[in-house]
Design a protein around this motif. Structure first.
Motif, PDB file in Angstrom:
ATOM      1  N   LYS A  82       0.508  -3.316  -1.452  1.00 33.02           N
ATOM      2  CA  LYS A  82       1.491  -2.341  -1.006  1.00 33.02           C
ATOM      3  C   LYS A  82       2.164  -2.809   0.280  1.00 33.02           C
ATOM      4  CE  LYS A  82       2.134   2.582   0.064  1.00 33.02           C
ATOM      5  NZ  LYS A  82       1.496   3.924   0.159  1.00 33.02           N
ATOM      6  N   SER A  93      -4.570  -4.264  -5.824  1.00 33.45           N
ATOM      7  CA  SER A  93      -3.621  -3.285  -5.286  1.00 33.45           C
ATOM      8  C   SER A  93      -2.879  -3.911  -4.108  1.00 33.45           C
ATOM      9  CB  SER A  93      -4.363  -2.021  -4.839  1.00 33.45           C
ATOM     10  OG  SER A  93      -3.451  -1.073  -4.322  1.00 33.45           O
ATOM     11  N   GLU A 146       3.375  -1.721  -5.029  1.00 33.38           N
ATOM     12  CA  GLU A 146       4.384  -0.830  -4.462  1.00 33.38           C
ATOM     13  C   GLU A 146       5.067  -1.521  -3.290  1.00 33.38           C
ATOM     14  OE1 GLU A 146       4.976   3.776  -2.867  1.00 33.38           O
ATOM     15  OE2 GLU A 146       3.008   3.057  -3.503  1.00 33.38           O
ATOM     16  N   ASN A 147       6.402  -1.506  -3.291  1.00 33.38           N
ATOM     17  CA  ASN A 147       7.197  -2.150  -2.238  1.00 33.38           C
ATOM     18  C   ASN A 147       6.819  -3.630  -2.090  1.00 33.38           C
ATOM     19  OD1 ASN A 147       8.223   0.455  -1.687  1.00 33.38           O
ATOM     20  ND2 ASN A 147       6.569   0.839  -0.232  1.00 33.38           N
ATOM     21  N   ILE A 199       3.747  -0.326 -11.365  1.00 28.87           N
ATOM     22  CA  ILE A 199       4.686  -1.016 -10.473  1.00 28.87           C
ATOM     23  C   ILE A 199       5.697   0.001  -9.979  1.00 28.87           C
ATOM     24  CG2 ILE A 199       6.415  -2.845 -10.287  1.00 28.87           C
ATOM     25  CD1 ILE A 199       5.038  -4.245 -12.634  1.00 28.87           C
ATOM     26  N   ASN A 200       5.887   0.071  -8.663  1.00 31.82           N
ATOM     27  CA  ASN A 200       6.804   1.045  -8.088  1.00 31.82           C
ATOM     28  C   ASN A 200       7.626   0.390  -6.976  1.00 31.82           C
ATOM     29  OD1 ASN A 200       7.997   3.574  -7.710  1.00 31.82           O
ATOM     30  ND2 ASN A 200       6.482   4.176  -6.177  1.00 31.82           N
ATOM     31  N   ASN A 201       8.940   0.584  -6.996  1.00 35.61           N
ATOM     32  CA  ASN A 201       9.836   0.087  -5.942  1.00 35.61           C
ATOM     33  C   ASN A 201       9.612  -1.394  -5.637  1.00 35.61           C
ATOM     34  OD1 ASN A 201      10.946   2.665  -5.594  1.00 35.61           O
ATOM     35  ND2 ASN A 201       9.368   3.225  -4.113  1.00 35.61           N
ATOM     36  N   SER A 202       9.605  -2.210  -6.667  1.00 35.94           N
ATOM     37  CA  SER A 202       9.294  -3.623  -6.482  1.00 35.94           C
ATOM     38  C   SER A 202      10.288  -4.529  -7.205  1.00 35.94           C
ATOM     39  CB  SER A 202       7.865  -3.917  -6.976  1.00 35.94           C
ATOM     40  OG  SER A 202       6.908  -3.238  -6.183  1.00 35.94           O
ATOM     41  N   SER A 262      12.209  -0.244 -10.277  1.00 34.53           N
ATOM     42  CA  SER A 262      11.937  -1.657 -10.017  1.00 34.53           C
ATOM     43  C   SER A 262      12.871  -2.561 -10.808  1.00 34.53           C
ATOM     44  CB  SER A 262      10.476  -1.984 -10.368  1.00 34.53           C
ATOM     45  OG  SER A 262       9.584  -1.262  -9.532  1.00 34.53           O
ATOM     46  N   THR A 277       8.590   0.257   2.871  1.00 32.37           N
ATOM     47  CA  THR A 277       9.935   0.341   2.295  1.00 32.37           C
ATOM     48  C   THR A 277      10.948  -0.481   3.081  1.00 32.37           C
ATOM     49  OG1 THR A 277      10.309   2.375   3.549  1.00 32.37           O
ATOM     50  CG2 THR A 277       9.582   2.609   1.263  1.00 32.37           C
ATOM     51  N   HIS A 308      -1.971  -2.332  -9.135  1.00 26.57           N
ATOM     52  CA  HIS A 308      -0.995  -1.410  -8.555  1.00 26.57           C
ATOM     53  C   HIS A 308      -0.129  -2.165  -7.542  1.00 26.57           C
ATOM     54  CE1 HIS A 308      -3.464   1.621 -10.433  1.00 26.57           C
ATOM     55  NE2 HIS A 308      -2.670   2.584 -10.004  1.00 26.57           N
ATOM     56  N   ARG A 349       8.355   1.910 -12.348  1.00 31.40           N
ATOM     57  CA  ARG A 349       9.312   2.871 -11.815  1.00 31.40           C
ATOM     58  C   ARG A 349      10.158   2.225 -10.724  1.00 31.40           C
ATOM     59  NH1 ARG A 349       4.468   5.852 -11.296  1.00 31.40           N
ATOM     60  NH2 ARG A 349       4.664   5.653  -9.035  1.00 31.40           N
TER      61      ARG A 349
END
Length: 382
Positions: free
Chosen positions: A367, A365, A350-351, A332-335, A318, A370, A348, A316
């Motif tokens: 993270k 994981s 994120e950022n 994967i989120n915001n990466s 990314s 932002t 997992h 999402r």
């Protein structure tokens, strides 16, 4: 031969260009530990150098010099002889300008004007009367024709292309300018602590070649070695220096936060169109790979993925570069995931920014924040 995008405007046959890659690049931390600023990957399949190079050839400029400083092996591999930009020519074309220490091994590096001076013969021998000097630290799609026409018709000594901002990005340094009602530049500051002005320089300068030669000689004879501070700001009172507004998308890449946010901004349709379509295409080194494969049951929303990827998990908001593998259960989120990285099952992210060839093993994981993404260095196994 790569087709060159044509657009009406000034005749650019009398203009050469210099891309100044002899800049401080430490602000990108691990991303420039093994590569120069110009070769930093951007936007799923590009490098920062692709934007100024493409802008120049789309504007009709066929004589481009590239100033180097350090860690330029990956840059040389990317640009080759300039074929992707139709610059592999018998006349004019792409010229690689070596750093000053190649010629003067025992002299300490003082500033980018030292590299200009070391390649003075290239500037002198070029047939063009005008020169545009650009930096790879600004991502934009600029057609120089109107700006050049304005420069000539207004009889400017130097024209600086600028953009007006309402919001300044956190942790990013800017060169800000102040103009009078006629766009004459009356003040200019590099990374001031307080930004009183809303106009930022896009590090694109237009001037006559002979003026550039005179400025280089004048600065060096006084022991001044910084192009922006000494050659440009130092001459605001002596020369007719005007600004030319650029009103489309532009991103300044001189911080990790700026790099991260600028990549994710490409997920907005209007930004993507401004940057890749509005003033002609952005060219890059071609690589023949299969299209990205989305396996049954994957969840891919609002992503930018280059060719050669295999996505079996959830991605999402990314940006994925060529050949990225996302295994089942991975999220994967915001990466920003660079070329040939591999995300293991049920991992997992994120950022996060993963440099090339990173392997994230199963169930890990990671993270970041932002405004301060986590960076994993090239070829790291986590």
């Amino acid at each position: 031969m790569t087709p060159i995008y044509k657009k009406g405007g000034a005749n650019m046959n009398n203009v050469m260009a210099i891309i100044n890659n002899a800049l401080d690049e430490s602000f990108l931390d691990k991303l420039t530990g093994h590569r120069s600023l110009a070769s930093v990957p951007f936007g799923a399949r590009y490098r920062l150098i692709d934007f100024p190079l493409s802008n120049m050839v789309n504007s009709g400029i066929t004589n481009v010099g590239l100033l180097l400083q350090t860690k330029y092996r990956s840059l040389m591999d990317h640009i080759g002889f300039g074929k992707a930009w139709d610059l592999d020519r018998k006349r004019n074309g792409l010229f690689i300008l070596p750093p000053a220490h190649i010629y003067q091994a025992n002299r300490a590096y003082k500033g980018d004007l030292q590299n200009f001076a070391s390649n003075i013969d290239y500037i002198k021998r070029s047939n063009q009367e005008y020169v545009i000097i650009a930096s790879p630290s600004v991502v934009a799609n600029i057609d120089y024709r109107d700006a050049f026409k304005y420069h000539v018709e207004n009889d400017n000594d130097i024209t600086i292309i600028y953009r007006e901002l309402d919001v300044f990005r956190r942790d990013t340094t800017y060169t800000v300018i102040n103009t009078d009602d006629n766009d004459r530049i009356i003040d200019m500051k590099v990374d001031p602590k307080k930004n009183f002005y809303k106009k930022i320089s896009l590090q694109r300068y237009i001037m006559k070649k002979e003026l550039l030669l005179d400025i280089i000689d004048e600065c060096i004879s006084k022991g001044e070695w910084d192009f922006v501070k000494n050659a440009i700001i130092g001459n605001l009172d002596n020369l007719k220096v005007y600004g030319y507004p650029f009103r489309s998308y532009a991103a300044v890449i001189n911080s990790i936060n700026g790099y991260y946010k600028s990549n994710l901004e490409l997920l907005k349709a209007n930004v993507w169109q401004d940057l890749f379509l509005k003033n002609g295409p952005i060219y890059t080194k071609p690589k023949d790979e299969a299209p990205t494969a989305y396996k049954n049951g994957v969840n891919a929303r609002n992503i930018l993925a280059a060719n050669g990827c295999s996505i079996k998990g959830e991605v999402r908001n990314s940006v994925l570069f060529r050949g990225v593998k996302v295994h089942p259960g991975a999220v994967i989120n915001n990466s920003v995931i660079m070329q040939k990285s591999e995300i293991g099952a049920n991992a997992h992210l994120e950022n996060v920014i993963l440099d090339k060839g990173v392997q994230i093993t199963a169930d890990k994981s990671l993270k970041g924040d932002t405004n301060l993404p986590m960076i994993i260095a090239k070829n790291t196994i986590v």
